[in-house]
Design an enzyme around this catalytic site. Structure first.
Site, PDB file in Angstrom:
ATOM      1  N   HIS B 254      49.701 -34.863  43.755  1.00 34.69           N
ATOM      2  CA  HIS B 254      49.577 -35.970  42.798  1.00 34.69           C
ATOM      3  C   HIS B 254      50.294 -37.230  43.292  1.00 34.69           C
ATOM      4  CE1 HIS B 254      47.454 -34.237  39.398  1.00 34.69           C
ATOM      5  NE2 HIS B 254      48.118 -33.111  39.578  1.00 34.69           N
ATOM      6  N   ASP B 335      53.455 -29.973  40.380  1.00 35.73           N
ATOM      7  CA  ASP B 335      52.326 -29.243  39.799  1.00 35.73           C
ATOM      8  C   ASP B 335      51.070 -29.407  40.658  1.00 35.73           C
ATOM      9  OD1 ASP B 335      52.482 -31.994  39.096  1.00 35.73           O
ATOM     10  OD2 ASP B 335      50.858 -31.707  37.656  1.00 35.73           O
ATOM     11  N   GLU B 336      50.179 -28.455  40.509  1.00 33.87           N
ATOM     12  CA  GLU B 336      48.825 -28.525  41.052  1.00 33.87           C
ATOM     13  C   GLU B 336      48.754 -28.869  42.535  1.00 33.87           C
ATOM     14  OE1 GLU B 336      45.949 -29.421  37.347  1.00 33.87           O
ATOM     15  OE2 GLU B 336      46.927 -31.203  38.113  1.00 33.87           O
ATOM     16  N   ASN B 337      49.677 -28.367  43.311  1.00 33.08           N
ATOM     17  CA  ASN B 337      49.548 -28.505  44.755  1.00 33.08           C
ATOM     18  C   ASN B 337      48.828 -27.261  45.266  1.00 33.08           C
ATOM     19  OD1 ASN B 337      49.837 -28.786  47.525  1.00 33.08           O
ATOM     20  ND2 ASN B 337      51.980 -28.134  47.516  1.00 33.08           N
TER      21      ASN B 337
END
Lengths: 701, 701
Positions: B254, B335-337
Site C-alpha cells: 500500500h 496489511d495486504e502484502n
C-alpha cells in the site's frame, strides 16, 4: 428611478417572461448578450481544450475546477479526466483562448467573450482573469430540461462596469474562521467579485499574528487570530481565484486591542483589554441622540500621534504586514476618531499648538500623512474610511466612503481632489436592508473606482455570518459589475434566489446554518412550523438592534452573548416573502386558479402557526420573544382568506371590517424580539386589493 | 443474542417506554444510573464552580465549551459570563470537582460521577479526562418540556468498558480536509471516543508534509496534504478534547505514493505515480473470485526489505513523524502484502534463502521487527493490521484485527501471545451495514484493548464522508464504552437519531451535506420528492460497489470520478426507514388510529413518487439509474394501502393477490444504481401481516 421601479413591480410577471436575459439566470448580467433558439448539448464526451501560456497554472486550475463543477452538476461522468496544456484540440466541446497570462490587478482587463453554437462553446479573453470570469458565466449558462443538460445558443460580450468589486468582512468583533472566509471567497468568485477586504483589528480583537510584536495577538485577542501561514494560504487561495486580499488595521481610533499588549502606543497608560470601549450607565435607557452624544464625547482609547516611538512601531508593523499581504493596497481605517482623548491630553494639545493644528481632524491628517508615507515606502497604496479625507490628503490615497450622514457632495469633492473612491455607503449588509434597497441605491455621477459590500460583526458570528452576507451580496456584486441599465428588482430576486441555491450546492453554509439554527431554536418541538414562522421574519432594520445591545447588561453584550435569538437567525431578505409576493401579485392581477391555490395554501398553513407552536412558545424563552408574530401571522392569514373570499364572490367587505383589519395590520408592524413580520405589505395588498409602493429606503435609527 | 434481539424487535413500543435509561437520551449509556422524579431547573442565574488545579487549562476550556453549549441550547443567556479557577462557590448550580489534572492516556481512569438534585448538579472525576466525559453527559441530560429546561434527578456512576475507543479515517484514497477532521473530532467527543487514527499514506496519496523527504508529499500526492503546522494544530485541538491522534504510515505494501518521489525504496525501479495499483483488463467483467485472484497474484509496488538504505530512510522519517505526532503509538499498517513483488525479485529471494525465511510472511516479519525497533527507539508503541501478527512478534506491538476472513480464534491467539488487540473486524463503516449489525456484533470473550470504527475512502470524499461515518459511529462508540448488557437495538435507534440531530446542531455536516447533495441530484426538479425517495434508499452492502468501481473504465474510477450518484448520497442506515418500521410495528400490534394514519400518510406520499419524479428521471442520467426504485416504491405503496384496507375490513386477500405481491416484493429487491430500497421488510410485514426477522449480518461479497 422610483417611478420606473414601481412600474416594474406592477408588471412583474410580464416583465419576467419578456426578459430573455433574465431567463438565463446569469448573475451579474453581462454587458451585452444575444440569444438564439437552440442548444449546445452536454454529453459524457464533452471535452475542453485550452490555448494559454503553458505556465499559466491559475488558468488550468480554474479550467479544471469549472470542468469538475460541470461534471458534478450534470452527473455525466465526462470521459476526459482533467485538462492540461496538452489539450489543444480545436474541435473540443469548449475551446478556451487566453491571450495574456495575468494575476488579478485592480483596473486590469477582466473582459471576455463567449460564443455558444450547437457545435461548440468558445471562450476568449485577453487575460487569465477575464477567462476566469467567463468560466463562471459558462457554469451559470448550464441549463437542463427534459432533453438533458445543455448551454443555450448565445453570444456574450462582457466586461465589468467598475474595477473594484469588494466584500469587507469584520473579523475583529467576532472572529471568523478561515474555512468561513474560504467559503465566502468561493461565493465571491461565482459573482465575479475581486477584493476581499479584511477588517483585521478593532477594539475587540487584533486578529493576525505579528512575529515582531506578538503581544498584539496574544494580549489583543481571546486567542482567536490567524497565524501567518494561514494568511499566506488564504491569500493564495484567493489569488488563484482572481481575488486580492486587502488587510485593514484600523487606527488611530478603534484600537483598544493594540493597547492591551502595547499600552505605550496610547494616549493614556492603561491597562487595556480587548473589548467594546462603551462604558455605559446601564441604568438609563439609550436613545440614538444619547448614543450620538456618547460617541462624540467619550475619550475612546486612541493612538498618541505625538510620539515618535508610535511611528517607529507602526513602521515596523506595516513592514511586516505589507510583506504578509502581497496586494498593493493597505487599509489604515482612520474612522470614527472623535479626538476627545487627544483634547484631554495636555501634551497633545501643546503639540497641536506648536504645529498650528486648529482641530483634532488636522492632527489626524498629520497622523494619516505620516502613516501613509510609510505605506508608500513599502510600495503600497493607502486606503482609509472617509473621515481620513482632508484638503491636503495625498492623491495616492483611496477613500472608502461610508458615513451615512455624509454630505451628498462628498464623493464629488473627493473625486475632484483626485482621490479614487470606493463606495460602501449604501452597501452595508449589517443595516439589515433588503437586497432591492442596495440594488436601487443611486450611484454617484462621478467616476468612482468601485464599491464594497460591508459586513460588520458586532452581531454576526461564524455561524450566522453567511446568512447575513448571502445571497444579498450577489445583488451588490451585480450593481458594480453590470451596466446601470440593469435595474429590474423582480428579475434580480428571481436570479438571486437561483444563485443562492447554487452557492448552497457549492458548499456555502448560509442555508445549512440557517436550518441548523432553526433546529436549535425549535428545541425539539415542531421544527417545520418553527421554520415556517422564521422564514417570514426579518431582523429590525438599521442600527436599532445594535443600539439596544449596547445598552444591555454585560452578558447580553455582543462580546459574549450567544447569537441564537430569532433576530440572529431570520433572513434579512427572506425568499419566502418574495415567493409570497409573486403569488399575491399574480393572483391580484390574473385571479388564475394556480395563483389562488398557491396563496390560499400558504395562508392555510400560516393560519395554524400559532396553534402548532404554542408548546414551543410556552416553554422556550427565545421563542417566547416572537409569540406575537406567530399570533399576528395566524390571525392575518385568516383575514386574508376572508379577503380572498370577498374577492371571489364579488361581495364587498364592510367598512368596519376593513377598518378592523387595518388596525390589526398596523399593530402587527410591531418589533417583537428585534424581528418584524415581512409579509405585511402582501397581506395588506390582499386585504385592500392594492399594492402600496415598496419603500426605497428605511431609516437607520 | 439473536433470539433476544428478535424479541425486542417485536416488543419495541413497550420496551421503549419501559426503559427509563433509554428515555434519558444518553449515548453511550452509562455503567449505572438511578433516576427519581423531579428536576433541576435551568434559569438565567445558573452558575458553574470548578474545583480543579488552577493550571488545568484543558478543564477550564472544556467547562466553558459546555457552558456555552448549554447557553445556546437553552437560550437563557446566563448571567455568568465565563468560568475560571476563581469560581469556587459551592452553592453554584453545577459544581465540578477534578482530583488530578491529566491529559488523555490510553488505559487511564476516565470515570466520573454525576449527582443531580433539585438544588444542584455535582460532577466529580478523578481525572480531567473523566470530567470531560462527564460534561458530555451533562449536555445530554439537558431536557425540556412545557416547564422549561431542566436536568432530571439522576445518579450516575460511569466508566468505559474498553480503554481504546477509536475512529479510523483514511485520508489517502480521498483527501479529507482539516475542517472535516475537526468536525469529526467534535462528534467523537460527544460520544466519548478517545482515538482518532489517521491512515495517512496509501497507494493513492501520501498526505502529510515531511520536511526531510519533501518529495513524499510533492510527488506522492495531488497537492492535497497536511502541512506540519496543520497537524500540530489538529493534535492540540484533539488533545484538549481528550482525544489522541494516532498516525498510520502503511508499509511495506500500500505504498505506491512513497515511491513516486523515492523509487529507490521499492523492489522495482519505477517510475511510480500515486494511484490505485490495480491495472485491470477492463474488457472482462470482474467477479469476487477473479478479484481475489488478482489481489493474490499481482506484484503490487512494495518496499524492498533487503536494502539497508530503506531502513535508514524509514528511521529518519519515523524520527520526524514521531516528533510531529506526540501520541505514544505509531501505526505501520503492514496489511495486504501478498509478497508477489518480493518473490519476483531474485535478490530478495536470495536474501530470504540466506536468512532462512521460508515464506514472504517471514520476510515481512523481519521487516516489521526492524521497523518496530525504530518505533520503540523513538519511545512509541507500534500498531499494525492483523497481517503483521507472527509468532515472534514483540509483545509491545498492538494488533488491529480487521480481516473479514480471519479465523475465529485469531483474537484468542493474539491475546494469548500477549499482544494487545484493537478490534475493527465487525466495525468497518464502509461495508455499508446498518448500525444494529455493528451493535450486535459479538465481541470476543478475551480481554481486548478496545476497538475502532473504520472509514476507508475509496468511495467517500470530503463532501459525503460525514454522512458515511455518522450517526452509525455513535452505535460503535456505545459498543466500546457501555456494558455488554446494553443491547436493545430499537432504543439504540431512538437515541442514535436524537444524537444525530444534536451533532447536526453542533455543526457536523452530515445532514447539511446530505441535503446539499440531494439538491444537486434533483437538478432543479422536484427537490422534496427526490429527497423522499433518497431518504429510503441505501447503498448496496459489502464490497459490491467497490468491486464494480474497480472494474470500470478510468474516468469512473474512484480516483477522479465525482461522488454524486444516489449510492454516494443515500444514507447507509436511513432514519426514515426506522421511523416507518416503528409506525408499521405499532400499527400491526395495536391498530391504533394514530399509527394507521402515520403509515397511510407515508404510503400515500410514496405512491405518488414516480409520477412526481418522471421529469427528473427522463432528463438526468444519475437519476435515471434509480427510476426502478421509484416505480417499485410507488407500486408497493399502493399494494400496502390495499393490504391495510384488507386488515381494516377483515377481508382476506386472495392467494393470487398475495402471490403477485410477493413477486413484486422480490423483484423490488434488485440493485439499481448501486442502491437498494430499504423499506421492503416493513412493506412485506404490512402485506403478509408478519415481520420477518431482521438479518443479523449481510454478505460482504
Amino acid at each position: 428611478m422610483r417611478t420606473f421601479f414601481l412600474l416594474l413591480i406592477i408588471c412583474i410577471s410580464t416583465a419576467a417572461n419578456a426578459q430573455v436575459t433574465g431567463a438565463l439566470n446569469l448573475m451579474p448580467l453581462p454587458k451585452s448578450m444575444t440569444t438564439q433558439n437552440g442548444h449546445f448539448t452536454m454529453n459524457p464526451g464533452f471535452t475542453v481544450a485550452v490555448h494559454a501560456d503553458q505556465t499559466d497554472t491559475m488558468c488550468f486550475l480554474a479550467v479544471n475546477r469549472m470542468f469538475q463543477t460541470l461534471n458534478r452538476r450534470t452527473g455525466l461522468f465526462f470521459t476526459q479526466e482533467n485538462i492540461s496544456s496538452k489539450d489543444k484540440n480545436d474541435s473540443a466541446g469548449l475551446v478556451i483562448t487566453v491571450k495574456n497570462k495575468s494575476g488579478m490587478k485592480i483596473g486590469m482587463d477582466e473582459s471576455y467573450r463567449i460564443q455558444v453554437s450547437t457545435r461548440q462553446i468558445r471562450l476568449e479573453a485577453n487575460t487569465t482573469i477575464g477567462a476566469l470570469r467567463g468560466m463562471q458565466t459558462i457554469i451559470q449558462l448550464l441549463s437542463n430540461d427534459e432533453s438533458g443538460f445543455y448551454l443555450p445558443i448565445v453570444n456574450i460580450e462582457d466586461a465589468p462596469r467598475y474595477a473594484w468589486r469588494g466584500l469587507m468582512i469584520d473579523v475583529s468583533r467576532h472572529f471568523i474562521p478561515m474555512d468561513v472566509l474560504k467559503r465566502n471567497l468561493d461565493a465571491m468568485t461565482a459573482l465575479k467579485m475581486n477584493v476581499l477586504h479584511l477588517h483585521l483589528s478593532d477594539d475587540q480583537g487584533f486578529r493576525v499574528e505579528s512575529k515582531i510584536f506578538p503581544k498584539l495577538q496574544s494580549e489583543g485577542s481571546n486567542g482567536e487570530y490567524y497565524k501567518q501561514e494561514e494568511i499566506t494560504d488564504l491569500v493564495s487561495y484567493a489569488a488563484i481565484r482572481g481575488v486580492i486580499v486587502v488587510p485593514e488595521f484600523d487606527m488611530p481610533g478603534h484600537s483598544t486591542s493594540w493597547f492591551a499588549g502595547y499600552p505605550e502606543l496610547a494616549t493614556k497608560p492603561g491597562p487595556y483589554k480587548p473589548g467594546s470601549p462603551y462604558k455605559l450607565d446601564r441604568s438609563e435607557s439609550l436613545n440614538p441622540m444619547k448614543l450620538m452624544q456618547i460617541i462624540q464625547t467619550t475619550p475612546f482609547p486612541t493612538f498618541d500621534p505625538t510620539k515618535e516611538s508610535v511611528y517607529k512601531f507602526l513602521d515596523t508593523l506595516i513592514g511586516e504586514m505589507t510583506t504578509l499581504f502581497p496586494a498593493p493596497y493597505f487599509h489604515i481605517g482612520a474612522d470614527e476618531n472623535n479626538g476627545v482623548a487627544w483634547k484631554q491630553d495636555s501634551g497633545i494639545v501643546q503639540f497641536m499648538r506648536k504645529n498650528n493644528f486648529a482641530t483634532t481632524h488636522e492632527l489626524q491628517a498629520y497622523f494619516v500623512d505620516r502613516v501613509q508615507k510609510m505605506v508608500t515606502k513599502y510600495g503600497k497604496k493607502t486606503i482609509g474610511w472617509d473621515e481620513l479625507f482632508s484638503k491636503n490628503l495625498s492623491k495616492e490615497v483611496l477613500v472608502q466612503v461610508w458615513t451615512p450622514m455624509s454630505p451628498p457632495g462628498l464623493v464629488k469633492q473627493i473625486v475632484s481632489q483626485g482621490n479614487p473612491v470606493i463606495l460602501s455607503k449604501g452597501f452595508y449588509l449589517d443595516h439589515f436592508m433588503p437586497a432591492y434597497v442596495h440594488y436601487n441605491y443611486e450611484l454617484p455621477a462621478e467616476e468612482i473606482l468601485g464599491g464594497e459590500a460591508a459586513q460588520w460583526t458586532e452581531i454576526a458570528d461564524a455561524e450566522n455570518i453567511e446568512t447575513r452576507i448571502w445571497p444579498r451580496a450577489a445583488a451588490i456584486a451585480e450593481k458594480f459589475w453590470s451596466s446601470n441599465t440593469v435595474a429590474d428588482p423582480m428579475d434580480l430576486y428571481r436570479r438571486m434566489f437561483i444563485i443562492s441555491k447554487q452557492l448552497h450546492e457549492g458548499g456555502l453554509q448560509h442555508i445549512s446554518n440557517y436550518d441548523r439554527m432553526v433546529l436549535r431554536f425549535s428545541s425539539g418541538y415542531n421544527y417545520q412550523d418553527t421554520k415556517r414562522l422564521m422564514d417570514v421574519l426579518t431582523p429590525v432594520k438599521g442600527y436599532k438592534r445594535l443600539f439596544a445591545l449596547i445598552s444591555m447588561p454585560t452578558s447580553f453584550s455582543y462580546q459574549s452573548a450567544p447569537l441564537i435569538r430569532a433576530a440572529d437567525i431570520a433572513w434579512v431578505d427572506p425568499s419566502e416573502k418574495w415567493k409570497f409576493r409573486k403569488n399575491v401579485t399574480e393572483f391580484l392581477q390574473t385571479k388564475s386558479p394556480a395563483s389562488e391555490m398557491a396563496v390560499r395554501d400558504q395562508l392555510m398553513v400560516w393560519s395554524k402557526n400559532y396553534d402548532q407552536l404554542k408548546p414551543l412558545f410556552e416553554s422556550t424563552p427565545v421563542a417566547k420573544e416572537i409569540v406575537q408574530h406567530s399570533k399576528n401571522l395566524s390571525a392575518l392569514s385568516i383575514v386574508c382568506l376572508q379577503a380572498m373570499d370577498f374577492l371571489k364572490t364579488g361581495k364587498k367587505p364592510g367598512e368596519q371590517w376593513l377598518k378592523d383589519q387595518q388596525k390589526l395590520l398596523e399593530s402587527a408592524k410591531g418589533n417583537y424580539g428585534d424581528v418584524e413580520l415581512s409579509v405585511l405589505p402582501e397581506m395588506n395588498a390582499l386585504i385592500s386589493q392594492n399594492f402600496a409602493p415598496l419603500p426605497m429606503s428605511y431609516p437607520l435609527f
